[in-house]
Design a protein around this motif. Structure first.
Motif, PDB file in Angstrom:
ATOM      1  N   ILE A 344     -12.694  -1.041  25.895  1.00 53.30           N
ATOM      2  CA  ILE A 344     -12.841  -0.792  27.328  1.00 53.30           C
ATOM      3  C   ILE A 344     -13.656  -1.913  27.949  1.00 53.30           C
ATOM      4  O   ILE A 344     -14.654  -2.368  27.367  1.00 53.30           O
ATOM      5  CB  ILE A 344     -13.541   0.564  27.570  1.00 53.30           C
ATOM      6  N   GLN A 348     -11.478  -5.664  33.332  1.00 50.32           N
ATOM      7  CA  GLN A 348     -10.068  -5.762  32.950  1.00 50.32           C
ATOM      8  C   GLN A 348      -9.779  -6.847  31.922  1.00 50.32           C
ATOM      9  O   GLN A 348      -8.681  -7.386  31.866  1.00 50.32           O
ATOM     10  CB  GLN A 348      -9.186  -5.952  34.187  1.00 50.32           C
ATOM     11  N   ALA A 351      -7.076  -3.572  28.961  1.00 42.63           N
ATOM     12  CA  ALA A 351      -6.245  -2.881  29.951  1.00 42.63           C
ATOM     13  C   ALA A 351      -6.402  -1.363  29.918  1.00 42.63           C
ATOM     14  O   ALA A 351      -5.735  -0.655  30.656  1.00 42.63           O
ATOM     15  CB  ALA A 351      -4.777  -3.241  29.740  1.00 42.63           C
ATOM     16  N   THR A 352      -7.281  -0.835  29.076  1.00 42.72           N
ATOM     17  CA  THR A 352      -7.453   0.598  28.922  1.00 42.72           C
ATOM     18  C   THR A 352      -7.869   1.259  30.238  1.00 42.72           C
ATOM     19  O   THR A 352      -8.728   0.755  30.960  1.00 42.72           O
ATOM     20  CB  THR A 352      -8.533   0.888  27.865  1.00 42.72           C
ATOM     21  N   THR A 353      -7.239   2.399  30.539  1.00 43.21           N
ATOM     22  CA  THR A 353      -7.656   3.251  31.647  1.00 43.21           C
ATOM     23  C   THR A 353      -8.094   4.599  31.081  1.00 43.21           C
ATOM     24  O   THR A 353      -7.884   4.890  29.891  1.00 43.21           O
ATOM     25  CB  THR A 353      -6.517   3.477  32.658  1.00 43.21           C
ATOM     26  N   SER A 354      -8.675   5.441  31.929  1.00 41.12           N
ATOM     27  CA  SER A 354      -9.090   6.764  31.450  1.00 41.12           C
ATOM     28  C   SER A 354      -7.881   7.562  30.956  1.00 41.12           C
ATOM     29  O   SER A 354      -7.981   8.333  29.985  1.00 41.12           O
ATOM     30  CB  SER A 354      -9.816   7.520  32.561  1.00 41.12           C
ATOM     31  N   GLU A 355      -6.726   7.381  31.600  1.00 40.14           N
ATOM     32  CA  GLU A 355      -5.539   8.130  31.196  1.00 40.14           C
ATOM     33  C   GLU A 355      -4.987   7.636  29.864  1.00 40.14           C
ATOM     34  O   GLU A 355      -4.651   8.436  28.987  1.00 40.14           O
ATOM     35  CB  GLU A 355      -4.468   8.043  32.280  1.00 40.14           C
ATOM     36  N   THR A 356      -4.892   6.319  29.700  1.00 39.71           N
ATOM     37  CA  THR A 356      -4.351   5.819  28.431  1.00 39.71           C
ATOM     38  C   THR A 356      -5.331   6.066  27.288  1.00 39.71           C
ATOM     39  O   THR A 356      -4.923   6.319  26.155  1.00 39.71           O
ATOM     40  CB  THR A 356      -3.998   4.328  28.523  1.00 39.71           C
ATOM     41  N   SER A 357      -6.620   6.008  27.578  1.00 37.42           N
ATOM     42  CA  SER A 357      -7.623   6.340  26.562  1.00 37.42           C
ATOM     43  C   SER A 357      -7.499   7.801  26.145  1.00 37.42           C
ATOM     44  O   SER A 357      -7.529   8.135  24.948  1.00 37.42           O
ATOM     45  CB  SER A 357      -9.022   6.065  27.110  1.00 37.42           C
ATOM     46  N   MET A 397       1.809   1.273  31.871  1.00 32.73           N
ATOM     47  CA  MET A 397       0.550   1.851  31.399  1.00 32.73           C
ATOM     48  C   MET A 397       0.202   1.257  30.043  1.00 32.73           C
ATOM     49  O   MET A 397       1.040   1.221  29.136  1.00 32.73           O
ATOM     50  CB  MET A 397       0.677   3.372  31.265  1.00 32.73           C
TER      51      MET A 397
END
Length: 439
Positions: A344, A348, A351-357, A397
């Motif tokens: 994380i 950027q 590219a991790t987001t809360s959703e993909t994590s 994503m």
């Protein structure tokens, strides 16, 4: 759906073989292609028209150093999306210069460039060999490209004795122009070495049926001849060159070969990540997008498919070093053999987001695999991956994950013996999951 589980001992044994057979991105790509051929994948040439069918398996290469393998599933791409895993075939190393021959004080040496962010000090006093690709003409004037590998230790970069540099243990900056040209042999009298002829001789050994008239150019890299190994009193560690990032290439490949999903699945292994990825074969180039457009089509079908797709960018993560624990944020200290690492970065670089994590954590729960997270210290920078580049290119994503590794970018890196199998199991589950939709 039955959960696939790899046998750790068998998996790691095959991983060591793959690492030893892949001294360069060209050799790694060839070995991945060989395993895909064996598994019934059909090779596609980018120069040809493609006739793809549902329920089939294909792969294509570019420059002999990047490869994309995919399954078509039911062929309903806009409704199903692609399950994609990305890795890279290149590693920091020493690349031979175009006119490399140096003859200094009775020694025959080759001039080299540093490829990528190599940790240079471990390259000294190692048994080195040379491998890569040569392009040559035959008696009919036809151009050919062939891979070569000297295999035997043919070079070394000796350290300067401590007696001649008493401050070596305190401070010893390395000048990459002056200090690292490897020594290949001693010269006899006024002997002149013809490096190109040495390549011709090696090519004749590698491919006895070839008839090289002239080698016109080459891409050659030095590498450590010490083989990959399982080490440690409890066999906890994998020690090898090029774990970053052939470790991810291998786990992604084995997961794809084990996948039995009706969903379209894809593995991309790019070259040139270590030098910025901006090339025809790199993640910032058009290779993946070109292939996807040929599978899906352009415009709305491509956009709809990408909005139902997910990419896992798999690259190594920094394990906490027991001697340098203060180099990590105290709450984010990945440990080998304690699970893959979600990477994380607020800026950027990943590219991790809360959703993909969350999606990856959900997979780890299903597979009963522990998971860790990595954030660099706020007063330090972090590395980069193909994740943000691919996400920006495709609008897909994306998640950045990796296996905890020590000595990253050294000539010999260290990873955990349990982690690679766990990652392969997770990626297989990722390929096989019927629904990864976030609502």
């Amino acid at each position: 759906m039955t959960k696939h589980t790899f046998d750790q001992n068998t998996f790691n044994k095959n991983l060591l073989t793959f690492l030893d057979q892949s001294p360069t991105p060209f050799h790694a790509t060839r070995e991945i292609a060989r395993q895909l051929d064996k598994a019934g994948f059909t090779a596609l040439n980018e120069r040809d028209a493609w006739q793809l069918a549902p329920g089939k398996k294909y792969y294509t290469t570019r420059n002999g150093s990047s490869i994309i393998a995919f399954t078509t599933g039911k062929g309903n791409y806009a409704e199903q999306g692609f399950r994609m895993v990305g890795a890279h075939t290149d590693s920091p190393c020493l690349k031979v210069k175009p006119t490399p021959t140096l003859q200094e004080k009775g020694c025959y040496q080759l001039g080299v460039e540093v490829y990528g962010g190599a940790l240079l000090s471990p390259w000294f006093d190692r048994d080195l060999s040379l491998a890569g690709r040569v392009t040559w003409t035959d008696p009919q004037g036809q151009l050919h490209s062939s891979l070569i590998d000297f295999r035997d230790p043919i070079a070394i970069i000796p350290n300067l004795a401590i007696h001649l540099d008493r401050e070596a243990n305190n401070t010893h900056p390395i000048n990459p122009q002056k200090d690292i040209p490897p020594i290949l042999s001693l010269l006899k009298n006024d002997e002149k070495i013809d490096f190109i002829q040495q390549l011709v001789n090696r090519l004749k050994v590698e491919a006895p049926s070839s008839q090289p008239v002239e080698i016109l150019d080459y891409e050659l890299f030095f590498y450590d001849t010490q083989k990959a190994a399982i080490i440690g009193m409890e066999q906890d560690f994998i020690a090898s060159a090029r774990l970053d990032n052939l470790l991810s290439c291998f786990t992604g490949l084995q997961a794809l070969l084990a996948a039995n999903s009706d969903s379209p699945c894809l593995l991309v292994c790019n070259d040139h990540e270590e030098v910025g990825s901006q090339s025809a074969t790199g993640a910032q180039g058009p290779f993946l997008k070109n292939v996807l457009e040929r599978i899906i089509g352009m415009g709305e079908p491509m956009t709809r498919t990408m909005q139902r797709s997910i990419l896992i960018s798999a690259d190594n993560a920094h394990a906490v070093h027991p001697n340098y624990a203060d180099k990590h944020d105290g709450n984010h200290c990945p440990i080998m053999n304690q699970g893959p690492v979600i990477k994380i970065n607020a800026n950027q670089r990943y590219a991790t987001t809360s959703e993909t994590s969350a999606l990856f954590r959900h997979l780890c729960q299903k597979a009963n695999v522990p998971v860790q997270s990595f954030v660099a210290r706020t007063d330090m920078g972090c590395g980069s991956t193909i994740g943000p580049l691919t996400a920006a290119e495709l609008g897909v994503m994306t998640l950045d994950v990796g296996l905890p590794t020590l000595a990253m970018h050294s000539i010999r890196e260290l990873a955990g013996t349990e982690d690679a199998t766990n990652m392969a199991n997770l990626l297989t589950l990722f390929y096989n999951e019927e629904s990864l939709t976030i609502i």
